[in-house]
Design a protein around this motif. Structure first.
Motif, PDB file in Angstrom:
ATOM      1  N   SER A 100       0.902  -1.228  -0.054  1.00 34.50           N
ATOM      2  CA  SER A 100       0.032   0.028  -0.112  1.00 34.50           C
ATOM      3  C   SER A 100       0.841   1.321   0.113  1.00 34.50           C
ATOM      4  O   SER A 100       0.462   2.200  -0.521  1.00 34.50           O
ATOM      5  N   TRP A 101       1.930   1.134   0.613  1.00 33.34           N
ATOM      6  CA  TRP A 101       2.610   2.406   0.828  1.00 33.34           C
ATOM      7  C   TRP A 101       4.153   2.121   0.422  1.00 33.34           C
ATOM      8  O   TRP A 101       4.671   0.840   0.513  1.00 33.34           O
ATOM      9  N   ALA A 102       5.148   3.012   0.027  1.00 32.23           N
ATOM     10  CA  ALA A 102       6.383   2.683  -0.259  1.00 32.23           C
ATOM     11  C   ALA A 102       7.334   2.404   1.182  1.00 32.23           C
ATOM     12  O   ALA A 102       7.015   3.433   2.063  1.00 32.23           O
ATOM     13  N   THR A 103       8.068   1.873   1.063  1.00 27.59           N
ATOM     14  CA  THR A 103       8.856   1.716   2.386  1.00 27.59           C
ATOM     15  C   THR A 103      10.313   1.721   1.974  1.00 27.59           C
ATOM     16  O   THR A 103      10.616   1.416   1.108  1.00 27.59           O
ATOM     17  N   ALA A 104      10.836   2.526   2.792  1.00 21.62           N
ATOM     18  CA  ALA A 104      12.229   3.200   2.566  1.00 21.62           C
ATOM     19  C   ALA A 104      13.452   2.598   3.420  1.00 21.62           C
ATOM     20  O   ALA A 104      12.921   2.551   4.723  1.00 21.62           O
ATOM     21  N   CYS A 105      14.535   2.172   3.110  1.00 24.79           N
ATOM     22  CA  CYS A 105      15.694   1.696   3.997  1.00 24.79           C
ATOM     23  C   CYS A 105      16.672   2.324   3.652  1.00 24.79           C
ATOM     24  O   CYS A 105      17.281   2.285   2.498  1.00 24.79           O
ATOM     25  N   VAL A 106      17.396   3.223   4.651  1.00 25.21           N
ATOM     26  CA  VAL A 106      18.354   4.173   4.211  1.00 25.21           C
ATOM     27  C   VAL A 106      19.811   3.616   4.828  1.00 25.21           C
ATOM     28  O   VAL A 106      19.690   3.204   6.172  1.00 25.21           O
ATOM     29  N   TRP A 107      20.808   3.547   4.199  1.00 23.89           N
ATOM     30  CA  TRP A 107      22.202   3.341   4.504  1.00 23.89           C
ATOM     31  C   TRP A 107      22.577   4.568   4.832  1.00 23.89           C
ATOM     32  O   TRP A 107      23.419   5.214   3.642  1.00 23.89           O
ATOM     33  N   GLY A 108      22.915   5.015   5.878  1.00 23.27           N
ATOM     34  CA  GLY A 108      23.834   6.439   5.998  1.00 23.27           C
ATOM     35  C   GLY A 108      22.762   7.530   5.838  1.00 23.27           C
ATOM     36  O   GLY A 108      22.281   8.285   5.035  1.00 23.27           O
ATOM     37  N   ILE A 109      22.146   7.764   7.213  1.00 24.41           N
ATOM     38  CA  ILE A 109      20.762   8.747   7.229  1.00 24.41           C
ATOM     39  C   ILE A 109      21.221  10.250   7.262  1.00 24.41           C
ATOM     40  O   ILE A 109      20.750  11.350   6.766  1.00 24.41           O
ATOM     41  N   GLN A 110      22.730  10.546   7.413  1.00 29.45           N
ATOM     42  CA  GLN A 110      22.995  11.982   7.378  1.00 29.45           C
ATOM     43  C   GLN A 110      22.875  12.658   6.072  1.00 29.45           C
ATOM     44  O   GLN A 110      23.504  12.068   4.913  1.00 29.45           O
ATOM     45  N   GLY A 111      22.200  13.644   5.833  1.00 29.40           N
ATOM     46  CA  GLY A 111      21.769  14.090   4.657  1.00 29.40           C
ATOM     47  C   GLY A 111      20.825  13.663   3.667  1.00 29.40           C
ATOM     48  O   GLY A 111      20.361  13.955   2.940  1.00 29.40           O
ATOM     49  N   ALA A 112      20.336  12.580   4.333  1.00 30.76           N
ATOM     50  CA  ALA A 112      19.210  11.938   3.664  1.00 30.76           C
ATOM     51  C   ALA A 112      17.547  12.180   4.206  1.00 30.76           C
ATOM     52  O   ALA A 112      16.751  12.026   3.345  1.00 30.76           O
ATOM     53  N   ARG A 113      17.584  13.235   5.108  1.00 32.25           N
ATOM     54  CA  ARG A 113      16.272  13.442   5.666  1.00 32.25           C
ATOM     55  C   ARG A 113      15.515  14.328   4.687  1.00 32.25           C
ATOM     56  O   ARG A 113      14.451  13.956   4.241  1.00 32.25           O
TER      57      ARG A 113
END
Length: 552
Positions: A100-113
């Motif tokens: 139903s919704w897109a799910t995100a997985c981030v490697w390295g959150i700095q600068g990704a917000r």
């Protein structure tokens, strides 16, 4: 221009050294600005969206690559996503038949917000691999990846289709997950894969559930997938067989993603592909003919037709006749030249050349130049159309239409503007030549001499001294008689000789008036017809130049 400035601001200082994406984006923005109102509205809106989207992406983190995992229901898309992340982030199977919704997985959150916010991923659907979950990380090969599990593109929910379409254009790299049952489904080939043939450099295709295919059929199925991709125009897109359930092929897929992320080319390649794709669509509609310019001979023909319709020949003829009437009156024999004053002045009949108080004297704001005939109007229409056709020859249909529309966009003002322009021209016919003034004085002196001679002759005749020695003689002729007859004869001869000078002066003034009138008419024609056409040609040149920069 506003779009071009926003594009420049977006890429300023954010483009990787050695990349020309900024130049491409500037070129596309310039082409879009120049196309506005000329090409189809839907295409211009789409192109503006690409410029805005690319500018927005370039403002965000250049250290992250957005990778979207897309596929149909049951393709194992979410299982592949979980296998890549090493976490059970997306529900699979009977627990969630459609994403139903897109799910995100981030490697390295700095600068990704900010990037995740731009992608529109709610915070509750975000997971980072550099937080509390770090204990389960097996390496750093995916550092800088923002992995998205997109909704199922074949879901029966319209909102799911819209979400997929929205995110497909925002991701830097796309991984399409196919399954052995529906890998040939037209839904994915016709709606996504084939239309994205220009984005082959940022795509990977995965054939999942390969473990469920008999071993002796796997190579044939992979070959069939390859054939379909070739037919879609994607011969260079790699096909990786995987089994997300058993982990087969996941390391190879992860390695392929990591390789592209490490090269840090995916974002640029995606944006370049977007820019080139929309630029190619603009070029297809706009045409690729070389920019043109107006032929001077065509403009001159238009000026001639409008000058004739504006009554320039009539006014020039009136100037010549008025100059003759006025100069002949000044230089003719005074005893008969006054008769010409009883004739109507050719220019005043047209309410032209009346002096500074002309409008107040006549109470009229317009001239009385005859209205153009049907033939003259038809000639103007023909020349305007010929000018537009010549200017648009070889250009795309939208530009042919825009040039034709521009050529007649202000034609309704032509008559009033021409009348005002003709009325404002200084025709120079109200001023007598200096020599005519001198001749006028001389004529009156001759008249005075003739009158004096006549009176003297009459007096001498009455006194009987006309033939006496008391009356001066010239060549045997009494001076009074000579003065009387000579004044009359010389006045008449001078008037006849001056007619040749008057005719030459009239022709000269008519020629000068013709030049001034045609210059005034040319100015009006240029403003109302030529300049709008030139503006369209300049816009076409701007589009061609912008597209050349975008597609180089």
């Amino acid at each position: 221009m506003a779009l071009l400035e926003s594009a420049k601001n977006a890429v300023k200082g954010l483009v990787t050294k050695g990349s020309d994406i900024g130049e491409r984006l500037d070129g596309l923005a310039a082409a879009v600005d120049a196309s506005d109102g000329r090409l189809s509205e839907d295409l211009v809106v789409e192109a503006r969206t690409v410029v805005d989207r690319a500018g927005g992406r370039l403002k965000l983190s250049a250290d992250h690559t957005v990778v979207g995992i897309a596929g149909a229901t049951g393709s194992g898309k979410s299982s592949t996503f979980n296998a890549l992340t090493g976490l059970e982030l997306s529900a699979v199977g009977v627990r969630r038949p459609t994403t139903s919704w897109a799910t995100a997985c981030v490697w390295g959150i700095q600068g990704a917000r900010e990037l995740l916010e731009w992608l529109g991923i709610p915070e509750r659907h975000q997971t980072t691999r550099d937080s509390m979950l770090d204990t389960r990380r097996e390496g750093h090969e995916l550092d800088g990846v923002v992995l998205l599990d997109l909704p199922d593109h074949d879901s029966t929910e319209v909102s799911h289709h819209l979400e997929v379409d929205r995110l497909v254009v925002l991701t830097d790299m796309l991984v399409w997950v196919l399954d052995p049952q529906k890998y040939a489904d037209a839904a994915i080939h016709d709606r996504y894969l084939a239309p994205l043939r220009t984005h082959a450099d940022v795509m990977v295709v995965v054939l999942n559930h390969i473990d469920e295919v008999p071993e002796d059929r796997r190579d044939a199925m992979l070959a069939d997938v390859r054939r379909l991709l070739d037919a879609d125009g994607l011969p260079d897109v790699p096909v990786i067989p995987v089994s997300a359930k058993l982990g087969w092929g996941i390391p190879e897929l992860k390695t392929e993603i990591a390789r592209r992320v490490k090269e840090k080319k995916a974002t640029r390649q995606r944006l370049e592909a977007d820019v080139k794709a929309i630029a190619a669509k603009i070029e297809a509609e706009s045409g690729d003919a070389k920019p043109r310019s107006l032929a001077p001979a065509r403009v001159e023909a238009l000026d001639d037709a409008i000058a004739e319709a504006a009554g320039v020949p009539t006014v020039v003829d009136a100037v010549q006749r008025a100059t003759r009437v006025r100069a002949n009156r000044a230089t003719g024999w005074p005893l008969v030249s006054w008769i010409s004053a009883l004739k109507p002045d050719p220019l005043k009949r047209l309410h032209l050349d009346l002096g500074s108080a002309g409008k107040e004297l006549t109470g009229r704001a317009r001239t009385s130049v005859p209205e153009p005939t049907a033939v003259q109007r038809a000639r103007v229409d023909t020349e305007v159309r010929a000018l537009a056709d010549d200017a648009s020859a070889g250009l795309g249909k939208p530009w042919q239409e825009s040039i034709r529309e521009a050529s007649v966009s202000r034609i309704g003002d032509l008559n009033d503007r021409l009348d005002a322009a003709v009325g404002d021209v200084d025709l120079g016919a109200d001023r007598l030549p200096v020599w005519a003034g001198l001749i006028r004085v001389l004529q009156w002196l001759l008249i005075l001499a003739a009158v004096a001679g006549g009176i003297w002759t009459l007096a001498a005749a009455v006194s009987g001294t006309l033939s006496d020695d008391e009356t001066p003689q010239v060549g045997g002729i009494a001076l009074p008689v000579l003065l009387g007859i000579g004044g009359v004869v010389l006045g008449i001869v001078l008037a006849l000789v001056c007619r040749f000078l008057v005719a030459a002066t009239a022709r000269s003034r008519a020629a000068r008036a013709d030049q001034r009138l045609r210059a005034a008419v040319s100015t009006v024609a240029g403003e109302l017809v030529v300049e709008p056409v030139q503006a369209e040609l300049a816009a076409y040149s701007a589009v061609r130049e912008g597209l050349a920069r975008a597609l180089k």
